[in-house]
Scaffold this motif. Structure first.
Motif, PDB file in Angstrom:
ATOM      1  N   ILE A 296       6.175 -19.930   2.130  1.00 23.16           N
ATOM      2  CA  ILE A 296       6.923 -18.745   3.147  1.00 23.16           C
ATOM      3  C   ILE A 296       5.791 -17.950   2.955  1.00 23.16           C
ATOM      4  N   ILE A 297       5.366 -17.143   3.464  1.00 26.24           N
ATOM      5  CA  ILE A 297       4.014 -15.716   3.567  1.00 26.24           C
ATOM      6  C   ILE A 297       4.850 -14.440   2.800  1.00 26.24           C
ATOM      7  N   GLN A 298       6.272 -14.837   3.460  1.00 23.42           N
ATOM      8  CA  GLN A 298       6.831 -12.882   2.724  1.00 23.42           C
ATOM      9  C   GLN A 298       8.319 -13.733   2.871  1.00 23.42           C
ATOM     10  N   SER A 299       8.943 -12.673   1.938  1.00 25.20           N
ATOM     11  CA  SER A 299      10.085 -12.907   1.216  1.00 25.20           C
ATOM     12  C   SER A 299      10.669 -12.007   1.898  1.00 25.20           C
ATOM     13  N   PRO A 300      12.495 -12.757   2.678  1.00 22.44           N
ATOM     14  CA  PRO A 300      12.940 -12.015   3.491  1.00 22.44           C
ATOM     15  C   PRO A 300      13.766 -10.447   2.776  1.00 22.44           C
ATOM     16  N   LEU A 301      13.861 -10.668   1.407  1.00 23.08           N
ATOM     17  CA  LEU A 301      14.699  -9.935   0.312  1.00 23.08           C
ATOM     18  C   LEU A 301      13.903  -8.192   0.722  1.00 23.08           C
ATOM     19  N   THR A 302      12.307  -8.229   1.487  1.00 24.00           N
ATOM     20  CA  THR A 302      11.584  -6.613   1.111  1.00 24.00           C
ATOM     21  C   THR A 302      11.889  -6.039   1.840  1.00 24.00           C
ATOM     22  N   THR A 303      12.465  -5.776   2.325  1.00 23.25           N
ATOM     23  CA  THR A 303      13.603  -4.382   3.476  1.00 23.25           C
ATOM     24  C   THR A 303      15.457  -4.360   2.543  1.00 23.25           C
ATOM     25  N   ILE A 304      15.568  -5.652   1.898  1.00 24.30           N
ATOM     26  CA  ILE A 304      17.043  -4.853   1.581  1.00 24.30           C
ATOM     27  C   ILE A 304      16.885  -4.466  -0.191  1.00 24.30           C
ATOM     28  N   VAL A 305      18.333  -3.520   0.439  1.00 24.65           N
ATOM     29  CA  VAL A 305      18.128  -2.781  -0.429  1.00 24.65           C
ATOM     30  C   VAL A 305      19.841  -3.226  -1.438  1.00 24.65           C
ATOM     31  N   SER A 306      19.182  -2.445  -2.547  1.00 24.07           N
ATOM     32  CA  SER A 306      20.940  -3.353  -3.418  1.00 24.07           C
ATOM     33  C   SER A 306      22.052  -2.389  -3.227  1.00 24.07           C
ATOM     34  N   PRO A 307      23.147  -2.845  -3.805  1.00 28.16           N
ATOM     35  CA  PRO A 307      24.065  -2.273  -3.813  1.00 28.16           C
ATOM     36  C   PRO A 307      23.985  -1.257  -5.502  1.00 28.16           C
ATOM     37  N   LYS A 308      24.406   0.249  -4.909  1.00 25.21           N
ATOM     38  CA  LYS A 308      24.224   1.119  -6.138  1.00 25.21           C
ATOM     39  C   LYS A 308      25.356   0.601  -7.176  1.00 25.21           C
ATOM     40  N   THR A 309      25.009   0.939  -8.571  1.00 24.07           N
ATOM     41  CA  THR A 309      25.960   0.324  -9.096  1.00 24.07           C
ATOM     42  C   THR A 309      26.160   1.704 -10.401  1.00 24.07           C
TER      43      THR A 309
END
Length: 298
Positions: free
Chosen positions: A95-108
């Motif tokens: 792949i060229i780019q990760s689909p997780l680049t724009t994913i914000v992790s939930p706050k813990t």
């Protein structure tokens, strides 16, 4: 380039196993996380190529996990597994780019590491009775080693006799990714280790580890876990009573006595300082407690 998902997972797991040399426990976690994600993708979208997995698919999966009342900490761990997987796919040119680049992790919510108070550790080694048989001697040394060195359960079980350096008063520990680190130890602990080695009832030629049962065989993780839980239960009421709590206790007591955070990082075998910084929170809580008790205006 079309690579079947199961093949991509297998190649990635082989990479973690043989090149990164991750522990069996970590490998199992990665495998389960990836299989769970791709089972979800298959059920919702059918068989799709890796480059077509988008951030919206990831978000839909996260929503499903939240609906299953999964804690933010667990979701973040699964996201971390996916991040590593897709980072590897970029490296492989899949792949060229990760689909997780724009994913914000939930706050813990930040959980302070549970630890045993110093007075309770003193009670454990000064007043709690250990049996005078081989089991009692082994149990006591297990607790002493965990508290004196902060080593992990797997490191304790794998500690070899030849890694005890009596002249330089130190032990060599084989940590995560087969990284070696040196931990200084007290003369008191070394004396106990020497007596333990001299008194071994059975010596099997193929067994080189320090801690063994009455038959001379290496200890199982469950045995160590049960032993620690039993003895800590005699001196503390904290909820968690595990070998890892003694690792937290080792680090917290060092920090409370003014140890440099970088030194604690090296002693624990942490790859980054971020993992060690959590122990500063316990130090701050201790300072707050001192302030409340001592300051006239507190």
């Amino acid at each position: 380039m079309h690579i079947p998902q199961h093949t991509a997972i297998k190649e990635f797991i082989n990479y973690l196993t043989f090149e990164k040399r991750y522990s069996r426990h970590t490998i199992t976690s990665y495998t389960l996380d990836l299989e769970q994600f791709f089972t979800f993708v298959q059920s919702q979208y059918g068989e799709i190529d890796l480059p077509k997995i988008s951030s919206s698919i990831i978000r839909t999966w996260m929503a499903e996990l939240k609906n299953d009342t999964l804690q933010s900490r667990s979701i973040n761990r699964k996201l971390s597994s996916l991040k590593s997987f897709f980072k590897y796919q970029i490296k492989q040119g899949t792949i060229i780019q990760s689909p997780l680049t724009t994913i914000v992790s939930p706050k813990t919510s930040k959980r302070l590491p549970a630890f045993v108070e110093e007075k309770n550790m003193d009670t454990l080694f000064s007043y709690v009775e250990f049996g005078n048989d081989w089991k009692g001697k082994t149990d006591k040394l297990i607790l002493q080693l965990l508290y004196h060195t902060g080593m992990r359960l797997s490191e304790l079980i794998g500690l070899k006799e030849q890694h005890i350096d009596f002249d330089y008063k130190q032990v060599k520990v084989l940590g995560k990714g087969n990284k070696e680190r040196i931990i200084p130890v007290s003369q008191e602990l070394l004396t106990n280790i020497r007596h333990y080695m001299a008194e071994k009832p059975v010596r099997l030629p193929q067994v080189t580890v320090l801690l063994v049962n009455a038959k001379g065989k290496p200890l199982y993780p469950k045995y160590v876990y049960t032993t620690v839980k039993h003895y800590l239960g005699a001196v503390t009421t904290i909820d968690k009573k595990s070998p890892h709590v003694l690792r937290h206790t080792f680090a917290t007591h060092l920090m409370n006595h003014g140890a440099d955070i970088n030194a604690v990082k090296e002693l624990l075998g942490h790859a980054s300082l971020a993992a060690t910084q959590v122990y500063t929170h316990n130090t701050i809580e201790k300072l707050k407690d001192v302030y409340k008790k001592a300051h006239p205006k507190a």
